[in-house]
Enzyme design. Structure first.
Site, PDB file in Angstrom:
ATOM      1  N   TYR A  59       0.849  -1.183   0.000  1.00  0.00           N
ATOM      2  CA  TYR A  59       0.000   0.000   0.000  1.00  0.00           C
ATOM      3  C   TYR A  59       0.893   1.245   0.000  1.00  0.00           C
ATOM      4  O   TYR A  59       1.617   1.510   0.946  1.00  0.00           O
ATOM      5  CB  TYR A  59      -0.915   0.045   1.220  1.00  0.00           C
ATOM      6  N   SER A 206     -13.168  -5.345   2.751  1.00  0.00           N
ATOM      7  CA  SER A 206     -14.263  -4.785   1.955  1.00  0.00           C
ATOM      8  C   SER A 206     -15.631  -5.269   2.442  1.00  0.00           C
ATOM      9  O   SER A 206     -16.476  -5.678   1.646  1.00  0.00           O
ATOM     10  CB  SER A 206     -14.084  -5.118   0.466  1.00  0.00           C
ATOM     11  N   PRO A 207     -15.888  -5.215   3.768  1.00  0.00           N
ATOM     12  CA  PRO A 207     -17.195  -5.669   4.271  1.00  0.00           C
ATOM     13  C   PRO A 207     -18.331  -4.739   3.860  1.00  0.00           C
ATOM     14  O   PRO A 207     -19.500  -5.087   4.032  1.00  0.00           O
ATOM     15  CB  PRO A 207     -16.997  -5.669   5.784  1.00  0.00           C
ATOM     16  N   GLY A 209     -18.446  -3.687   0.637  1.00  0.00           N
ATOM     17  CA  GLY A 209     -18.454  -3.770  -0.821  1.00  0.00           C
ATOM     18  C   GLY A 209     -17.707  -2.627  -1.480  1.00  0.00           C
ATOM     19  O   GLY A 209     -18.124  -2.102  -2.501  1.00  0.00           O
ATOM     20  N   ARG A 210     -16.562  -2.244  -0.888  1.00  0.00           N
ATOM     21  CA  ARG A 210     -15.757  -1.097  -1.356  1.00  0.00           C
ATOM     22  C   ARG A 210     -16.537   0.211  -1.297  1.00  0.00           C
ATOM     23  O   ARG A 210     -16.339   1.106  -2.095  1.00  0.00           O
ATOM     24  CB  ARG A 210     -15.195  -1.344  -2.754  1.00  0.00           C
ATOM     25  N   GLY A 211     -17.436   0.287  -0.344  1.00  0.00           N
ATOM     26  CA  GLY A 211     -18.155   1.529  -0.101  1.00  0.00           C
ATOM     27  C   GLY A 211     -19.556   1.595  -0.653  1.00  0.00           C
ATOM     28  O   GLY A 211     -20.361   2.419  -0.220  1.00  0.00           O
ATOM     29  N   GLY A 215     -24.203   3.410   0.732  1.00  0.00           N
ATOM     30  CA  GLY A 215     -25.173   4.274   0.071  1.00  0.00           C
ATOM     31  C   GLY A 215     -24.573   5.579  -0.414  1.00  0.00           C
ATOM     32  O   GLY A 215     -25.263   6.410  -1.020  1.00  0.00           O
TER      33      GLY A 215
END
Length: 330
Positions: A59, A206-207, A209-211, A215
């Site tokens: 990273y 990513s719990p 879903g990558r944001g 929403g």
């Protein structure tokens, strides 16, 4: 706010905060990073009891470990520190490839310790499985790091059931890190039963879903330079994004009934999957961190879980999680 603790692993147990913090986006991939803001977010996380920090040498590359090291200076005893090796990059960002060679494992660990400014890593992951090196050899070198006191516990990321078993036979594996959310549930078929049989904890990345499950993502909402705008993330672009936002709308409806945000509901779902599950939602901002921490107070019944899973059927999500799945061990 208080965060409970959970224990990852049985044979080599590591107790961590039930919710961790993914630090990647503070340095790269998700738009512009700012070191001071990232450090402030980590400090706030520690104050709230979120003490399980996740980074990796790739990273930045390298700069995220340096940022985390600065943030935890003087507070090391509060932290359960996880980092990873195996996605080899040069300082200019060039990707070299996946490297699981024993000599590289040793060199990578020493470099991470130096950047982090610590004398040991609590949880050291193989970031991706190197298909050209038997995993027994890679994990054998990782086990040597444990014997040397440089590493306390070992982990794998995106490993197949077969390689998980091979690795665990060499040295107890404490945790498997892989993607898991309402939008990514394929691991429930083979991987989750395997690690539970072996007594290995699960660390979902990513719990959210990558944001998208927060929403906050809509068409055109991501800033320029955010990698989620690229074809590498088909769920967040074009037809995939349009279809998947319809699923997010259903999550939002259920969240409103619970008096929480869609992101908090999605995180609460992951937390409800078992006491051996510790999600690491990533953020670089204090406000989003505090929102995520609020998920720990969202109690879901069996009926709530069933309603969520009916609103987001496993096969309803459009698009692969990566445009190129070749680095995922299968």
């Amino acid at each position: 706010m208080t965060i409970e603790q959970r224990t990852l692993g049985v044979a080599s147990p590591l107790t961590v905060s039930a919710l961790g913090l993914g630090c990647m986006g503070m340095s790269e991939f998700y738009g512009t990073g700012d070191e001071a803001t990232g450090i402030a977010t980590i400090h706030r996380a520690l104050d709230l009891g979120v003490t399980f920090l996740d980074t990796a040498d790739m990273y930045g590359p390298f700069t995220n470990e340096q940022l985390v090291g600065k943030a935890i200076k003087g507070r090391r005893e509060e932290v359960q520190l996880a980092t990873k090796f195996g996605n080899e990059r040069r300082a200019d960002g060039t990707r070299v490839g996946i490297n699981g060679k024993p000599d590289y494992v040793r060199v990578a660990c020493d470099a991470s310790l130096q950047r982090l400014g610590v004398d040991h890593i609590d949880l050291y992951y193989q970031h991706r499985v190197d298909q050209s090196v038997p995993i027994e050899e890679t994990v054998g070198a990782m086990a040597e790091l444990v014997e040397a006191g440089k590493v306390r516990h070992l982990g794998l990321s995106e490993a197949s059931p077969t390689n998980i078993r091979k690795a665990h036979a060499v040295h107890p594996i404490t945790a498997l890190q892989t993607e898991y959310s309402l939008f990514t549930r394929d691991l429930e078929d083979e991987i989750l039963p395997t690690i539970r049989e072996l007594g290995i904890g699960l660390v979902p990345y990513s719990p959210l879903g990558r944001g998208i499950l927060t929403g906050a993502i809509t068409e055109g909402s991501l800033e320029e330079g955010d990698s989620r705008n690229s074809a590498y993330f088909p769920r967040l672009n074009g037809a995939g994004l349009k279809a998947n936002l319809e699923l997010v709308a259903k999550v939002r409806e259920i969240a409103e009934a619970h008096g929480c945000t869609p992101g908090q509901l999605a995180l609460a779902w992951v937390l409800a999957q078992g006491e051996d599950v510790v999600p690491i939602p990533g953020t670089k901002r204090v406000a989003y961190l505090e929102e995520n921490v609020g998920a720990a107070d969202v109690a879901l019944t069996a009926a709530d879980l069933a309603a969520l899973e009916a609103a987001v059927p496993r096969d309803a999500v459009v698009g692969e999680r990566y445009g190129d799945m070749s680095s995922i061990d299968a």
